[in-house]
Each structure stands twice: as C-alpha cells, then as structure tokens.
Design a protein around this motif. Structure first.
Motif, short mmCIF file in Angstrom:
data_model
loop_
_atom_site.label_atom_id
_atom_site.label_comp_id
_atom_site.label_asym_id
_atom_site.label_seq_id
_atom_site.Cartn_x
_atom_site.Cartn_y
_atom_site.Cartn_z
N VAL A 163 15.88 13.64 -6.12
CA VAL A 163 16.49 12.51 -5.40
C VAL A 163 15.52 12.07 -4.30
CG1 VAL A 163 18.40 11.76 -3.95
CG2 VAL A 163 18.84 13.29 -5.89
N PHE A 164 15.08 10.83 -4.38
CA PHE A 164 14.17 10.25 -3.39
C PHE A 164 15.00 9.50 -2.34
CE2 PHE A 164 11.56 11.04 -7.00
CZ PHE A 164 10.24 11.10 -6.58
N GLY A 165 14.95 10.01 -1.09
CA GLY A 165 15.70 9.39 -0.01
C GLY A 165 17.04 10.07 0.18
N VAL A 166 17.24 10.70 1.35
CA VAL A 166 18.42 11.53 1.54
C VAL A 166 19.26 11.07 2.72
CG1 VAL A 166 17.54 13.52 0.32
CG2 VAL A 166 16.99 13.28 2.73
N GLY A 167 19.56 9.77 2.74
CA GLY A 167 20.56 9.26 3.65
C GLY A 167 21.94 9.48 3.05
N CYS B 160 16.93 6.42 -4.21
CA CYS B 160 18.04 5.99 -3.36
C CYS B 160 17.56 5.21 -2.14
CB CYS B 160 18.86 7.20 -2.94
SG CYS B 160 19.69 8.02 -4.31
N ILE B 161 16.33 4.67 -2.22
CA ILE B 161 15.76 3.90 -1.12
C ILE B 161 15.52 2.45 -1.51
CG2 ILE B 161 13.82 3.72 0.50
CD1 ILE B 161 13.42 6.71 0.22
N GLY B 162 14.80 2.23 -2.59
CA GLY B 162 14.46 0.88 -3.01
C GLY B 162 13.14 0.39 -2.49
N ALA B 163 12.34 1.28 -1.90
CA ALA B 163 11.01 0.91 -1.41
C ALA B 163 10.03 0.83 -2.57
CB ALA B 163 10.53 1.91 -0.37
N GLU B 164 8.97 0.06 -2.39
CA GLU B 164 7.98 -0.10 -3.44
C GLU B 164 7.40 1.25 -3.87
OE1 GLU B 164 3.87 -2.63 -4.34
OE2 GLU B 164 5.00 -2.94 -2.49
N VAL C 67 9.62 7.39 -9.19
CA VAL C 67 10.70 8.09 -9.88
C VAL C 67 10.38 8.36 -11.35
CG1 VAL C 67 12.67 7.59 -8.40
CG2 VAL C 67 11.92 5.87 -10.04
N ALA C 68 9.89 7.36 -12.07
CA ALA C 68 9.60 7.58 -13.49
C ALA C 68 8.45 8.57 -13.69
CB ALA C 68 9.31 6.26 -14.20
N GLY D 258 18.73 2.39 -4.92
CA GLY D 258 18.55 1.59 -3.72
C GLY D 258 18.20 0.14 -4.03
N ILE D 259 18.56 -0.75 -3.13
CA ILE D 259 18.28 -2.17 -3.32
C ILE D 259 16.79 -2.42 -3.11
CG2 ILE D 259 18.71 -4.51 -2.47
CD1 ILE D 259 21.47 -3.57 -1.62
N PRO D 260 16.08 -2.99 -4.10
CA PRO D 260 14.63 -3.20 -3.95
C PRO D 260 14.33 -4.23 -2.86
CG PRO D 260 15.32 -3.39 -6.25
CD PRO D 260 16.57 -3.38 -5.43
N ILE D 261 13.28 -3.96 -2.11
CA ILE D 261 12.86 -4.91 -1.07
C ILE D 261 11.56 -5.61 -1.46
CG2 ILE D 261 14.04 -3.72 0.80
CD1 ILE D 261 11.49 -2.30 1.49
N SER D 262 11.01 -5.26 -2.62
CA SER D 262 9.81 -5.92 -3.13
C SER D 262 9.75 -5.66 -4.63
CB SER D 262 8.55 -5.40 -2.43
OG SER D 262 8.38 -4.02 -2.69
N VAL D 263 8.79 -6.29 -5.30
CA VAL D 263 8.60 -6.08 -6.73
C VAL D 263 7.49 -5.07 -6.92
CG1 VAL D 263 8.04 -7.16 -8.94
CG2 VAL D 263 9.34 -8.44 -7.22
N PRO D 264 7.82 -3.85 -7.36
CA PRO D 264 6.81 -2.80 -7.44
C PRO D 264 6.06 -2.83 -8.76
CG PRO D 264 8.92 -1.90 -8.05
CD PRO D 264 9.16 -3.36 -7.71
N ALA D 265 4.92 -2.16 -8.77
CA ALA D 265 4.18 -1.94 -10.01
C ALA D 265 4.75 -0.71 -10.69
CB ALA D 265 2.70 -1.75 -9.71
#
Length: 352
Positions: free
Chosen positions: A159-163, A239-243, A249-250, A270-277
């Motif tokens: 799990v990435f991001g532990v809020g 669970c963050i949505g950061a680029e 994760v994959a 998490g809600i994405p805040i940018s379009v990641p590669a």
C-alpha cells in the motif's frame, strides 16, 4: 477559489419525496475536497461527503430510515441494485439569494439534506464520531482491497500512502488474512503509524527505491518469461495519486512465472493530480492488471456492516485512525493542516 472557506447560516428546504434531513454528529475532512477547493467552479459549493448523524425528517417515499435513526451519509448509492434515477444536485440558497450547489451530498455543515440513496442505517453500538470516516475513507481504501482487487488470505500486498485511505486499505488486508502487508511512505513516523493498522513491513521511499525494496522483500520461486528471478507482491494499491506512486504500483507487482496463469493486480485509488508515465511493456510482458477503484467499488448497505464488524473485533482501528478533531468554525485550520501534510491519519469535524 483561493479564498478562505466561509461559514453561512441558511435555511434547509423541506424534504422532497426522496430526501432525508440529517442533524450531523461528525464529518470527515477528505483530501479530495482539496481538489474541489482548487478547481474552478460556476457557483459556490458546500463541501464534504462522509458523515454520521441523526435523521430529522424524511420525504414521503423514504422507507428505509425514520426520524430519530442514526445514519451514515456517503456519496455512493447505498444499494447493490443500480439506481433507477439520478438525484438532482444538493443545493442550498444563501442569504444573498445565490445557490451553493454540491454534486451529490454535502457534510461540512451541522445539518444536511440528501437523497435517500446516500443515507445508510447505522448500528447503535458504535461511536458516532470516528465512524464518520466510513462513508469515504474507509469504503475507498478497504473497499479497494476487498471489492476491486479481491485480496485473499495469504496474498502479499503493498500500500503506497498511509493516510486515512491507505490505513483503511492496510486494515482490510489484515482482516482478510494477507501476508506480508507492506506499507510505503516517506517517513518512519508514518510507517510506524501504518504498523498499528496492519502493516507487517515498512518501506521508506525517501531512503530507497521502493519498487526494488518491495521486490527484495517478496522473492518467489521460478523464473519469468525473460529468465529473470520472479519477485513482487500479488496486489499493490496507490492511495495517493501522485505521478511517482502511480508509476510504482505496477512495477512492484510480482512478475509472472513462465508457463503460469498468474495475474497480479495494481489498483489506482488516489485521485491523480497529473498524467503519469506507465511502463506498458511491463504490463504486457508479465500480464499485470492495472485498474482504477472509485469508492472502493463499494455498495454501502452491503459493506458498511462488514466494516463495523471489523471495528468491533479490532481489525479496523478507527479510534486511532482519527488523529485530529476540529469544530466547524475551525474549518480553514483543518484544510490548512490537510494541505500541509500535518494530519497523519484522518481529521474530522465534530458538531455540537
């Protein structure tokens, strides 16, 4: 946008046929509200989408709750059956005659009015404050593990991001018997917090490559298609949505053993805040699945009783997950604390 939130006194309308009026006990302060605050809009809005409260009045067609009942307020339709209608946006008329329009529900208010499909009965034997985060944080994180991914006993999880959302995901993984359960964040303080919510291992992404470390922690028998040793988790959740985290994760998933039918799953929560590669070659070569999860693919009337059972038996520790409380007139302080990363778990608004 760009201005402090303001508090206004308004009169709620009488409930329509499918409306429920709720006097609220508490409301979660969700990170997704920051996106709403900073997004241009055509009108004022009242924010918030998870709460607990007591029913004050119901419309003529409401038959699953009555005045005096304790309820959850959420933002997904409550039933497992697809709704046969889409409710109108929730709105209130302000003192100057203008309307504040919210998409589905609003909960940053001492009273709210919402369509009955967003109102879920609440048991009497659980507290009314910390359970206010069930309507978004818990169902989003725990639901992604239970519903979207279908984690089973013995599965390995990262799990990435532990809020609040991430800790809900960790708690669900623990309740479902996953092992190991790896938390990924940027400070030892957050990783220690994660361990109290089900994580068995921690990876400090500020000190190492989290993908490489996860693969070190999860060696597997066999070789992949290219003859390299297999490693990685069965399920990974961003669970963050950061680029950066979307791109990690994959790759943290286990590689597919040559000749097997294994499929590992990464879930974007998490809600994405940018379009990641995204490394599509990795997805292709190892037949990894990358999917999204909205609200944990949850059906509140089905899932909330499960979450409350986990709470009763100690697998979902809402009491420690809620780390800060604010009054309604402290809403700007709450938003500032959320924006600056000062809230380790979940903050709530508590109403008199």
């Amino acid at each position: 946008m760009g201005q402090p939130l303001r508090i206004e006194s308004v009169d709620l309308p009488d409930p329509g046929p499918t409306d429920v009026v709720v006097r609220q006990f508490a409301s979660g302060v969700c990170h997704s509200q920051l996106h709403e605050i900073h997004t241009p809009r055509a009108s004022d809005v009242v924010l918030g989408h998870e709460a607990t409260g007591e029913v004050v009045a119901v419309g003529s067609e409401v038959n699953h709750v009555n005045p005096g009942d304790r309820v959850f307020v959420t933002w997904l339709p409550r039933s497992t059956q697809p709704p046969d209608r889409r409710p109108a946006p929730a709105q209130v008329v302000q003192g100057d005659g203008s309307s504040a329009v919210s998409l589905g529900v609003f909960t940053w208010a001492d009273h709210t009015i919402a369509d009955e499909m967003y109102i879920v009965p609440m048991p009497d034997d659980v507290p009314v404050d910390v359970t206010s985060i069930v309507g978004c944080a818990v169902m989003t994180g725990a639901g992604a593990v239970m519903n979207t991914a279908g984690v089973t006993a013995g599965s390995s999880v990262a799990v990435f991001g532990v809020g609040g959302v991430g800790c809900s995901a960790l708690s669900a993984a623990k309740a479902l018997g996953a092992d190991p359960i790896i938390a990924v964040d940027l400070t030892e303080e957050k990783l220690e917090f994660a361990r109290s919510h089900g994580a068995t291992l921690g990876v400090n992404a500020s000190e190492c490559d989290p993908v490489a470390r996860i693969r070190e922690l999860t060696p597997r028998d066999g070789l992949d298609l290219m003859g390299a040793p297999c490693a990685g988790v069965d399920f990974a959740f961003d669970c963050i949505g950061a680029e950066a985290t979307i791109g990690q994760v994959a790759p943290s998933l286990r590689s597919k053993r040559w000749g097997s039918d294994e499929r590992a799953v990464a879930v974007l929560v998490g809600i994405p805040i940018s379009v990641p590669a995204i490394d599509v070659g990795d997805l292709l070569m190892h037949e990894k699945h990358l999917t999204g999860s909205i609200g944990g693919t949850s059906h509140p009337e089905r899932d909330f009783p499960i979450f409350m059972d986990w709470y009763r038996r100690g697998d979902l520790d809402l009491d420690s997950m809620v780390t800060q409380r604010f009054a309604l007139d402290e809403i700007n302080e709450a938003v500032d604390a959320l924006q600056s990363g000062q809230i380790s778990g979940r903050a709530i608004l508590v109403f008199d």
